[in-house]
Design an enzyme around this catalytic site. Structure first.
Site: not given
Ligand code: HSE
Length: 430
Positions: A102, A131, A184, A187, A198, A202
């Site tokens: 992305k 996803g 997990g 990150e 992020d 998107k």
């Molecule tokens: N890091 C992204 C999230 C996952 O937490 O949704 C992959 O796009």
């Protein structure tokens, strides 16, 4: 006809992709036509959770994108470089490309699509947003008859997990983040997720698809969730809302004006997005004559994201099964964004606001607040004073829909009032 793919990256999603391709039984028969020719990795020594012939591994990624035997390059290494250069090189060498990247597609989509259209190859990116949720192809194909008005998404699982935990367990941001990292779900460096970057990548991609124009990534207004406190979560609850990180693309009907923004938002509890919890994602699409549809499901993870990657590979294989070189690209599968979208500056967006003030508990404070808002044409929907923090009174205001620039000017004036000691939170309201 057999199709050979070159896989760049064998991490979480790459492994999930290989697992599907190596186990075609019970799946669509087209998968049997796809073989993994080469896999590009950082280290040949690393132990893998999947059994693959050692001779297909290489650390020379450029050799994969230039390999004449490979038909489709699947880019799953992430990050901007070398991913962007490898995608462009693959296109230059006549390969179709499937990517989950992305960050690259939100910033360099126009350049990549132009190169792909010139080379008559496809670049598909279903896995880049949501996803395992199908949203890219629906916008291009199944919903293509509509005039889109709104794309509103919870498109980041990490932040949705954190906000859900804060809401359900009354825990503070930092504490939930640590726990999410241990599990997990977040990150080690969570900046792109918690900072909203992020989600901004998107929504830039979705807006470009829905509104048919190029989007400059820097035109997406972006605020993350790091300043959300348990006080705000608790006020949201009392006022009938939940806090969600929303990515919003809104086209003002009958104009060319597009709003693009990512920010924490008070979402009414009755809204369909209010009940999307944990790491799940959901995207509400509104268009004419469709009305609303909502796509919901796992927004990340090996299996779900690999499901989207393999679907893209199959889409390419499906349209090319009789001839590997496309004479003309299928217009429903390719992308040709035209002009740059005209994005409204955030100051000119009309929205509702929640604001929390800490102030001296003296006569006239609420009056002064009301006057300052009124001076800037900001109409208030509700004003409540419920709590105290130490010896300061906590006043919470929800506005009607107002121009953001006017709201900001009112806030500047309020900051200069003697009785106002702090304005810890300002959050937009859906
Ligand atoms: N890091 C992204 C999230 C996952 O937490 O949704 C992959 O796009």
């Amino acid at each position: 006809m057999a199709f050979k793919i070159g896989l760049l990256g064998l991490g979480t999603v790459g492994t999930g992709t290989a697992e599907i391709l190596l186990n075609p039984e019970g799946r669509h028969p087209l998968i049997q036509d796809i073989t993994i020719e080469q896999i590009g990795v950082k280290s040949l020594e690393k132990k893998r959770s999947i059994e693959l012939p050692t001779n297909i591994f290489t650390t020379d990624l450029e050799a994969i994108v230039t390999n004449p035997d490979i038909d489709i390059v699947v880019e799953l290494i992430g990050g901007l470089e070398p991913a962007r250069s490898l995608i462009l090189s693959a296109i230059e060498h006549g390969k179709h490309v499937v990517t989950a990247n992305k960050a690259v597609m939100a910033r360099f989509g126009p350049e990549i699509y132009e190169a792909a259209n010139n080379a008559k190859v496809y670049v598909l990116l279903e896995a880049a947003v949501g996803g395992g949720i199908p949203i890219v192809e629906p916008l291009k194909q199944s919903l293509g008859a509509n005039r889109f008005e709104n794309i509103i998404g919870i498109v980041n699982g990490t932040t949705n997990y954190i906000l859900t935990q804060m809401t359900q367990n009354g825990v503070d941001f930092e504490e939930v983040l640590k726990e999410a990292q241990a599990l997990g779900y977040a990150e080690a460096d969570p900046t792109a997720d918690v900072g909203g970057l992020d989600a901004a990548d998107k929504i830039a991609i979705l807006a470009s698809l829905a509104f048919g124009g190029k989007v400059k990534r820097e035109d997406v207004y972006c605020e993350g969730i790091t300043k959300i406190t348990s006080s705000d979560i608790s006020y949201a609850e009392k006022l009938g809302f939940v806090i969600k990180l929303l990515a919003i693309a809104h086209k003002v009907p009958d104009t060319e004006k597009l709003q693009l923004r990512v920010h924490p938002t008070f979402v009414p509890k009755s809204h369909p997005l209010a009940n999307i919890n944990g790491v799940n994602n959901a995207i509400l699409v509104e268009g004419q004559p469709l009305g609303q549809v909502m796509f919901y499901g796992p927004g990340a993870g090996s299996g779900p994201t690999a499901s989207a990657v393999v679907a893209d590979i199959m889409n390419i294989v499906g349209v090319l099964h009789s001839n590997k070189k496309a004479e003309n690209l299928d217009p429903l599968l390719s992308c040709s964004p035209q002009n740059y979208c005209v994005v409204t500056p955030i100051e000119d967006v009309y929205t509702r606001f929640y604001a929390r003030f800490l102030c001296a508990d003296v006569p006239g404070v609420i009056g002064h607040l009301g006057m300052a808002f009124g001076d800037h044409s900001v109409s208030l929907e509700s004003v409540v004073q419920i709590g105290f923090q130490e010896d300061l009174a906590e006043i919470v205001v929800v506005t009607h829909k107002v121009r953001e620039g006017n709201f900001r000017s009112a806030i500047e004036e309020i900051r200069s009032l003697n009785a106002i000691k702090n304005i810890p939170s300002i959050i937009r309201v859906l």
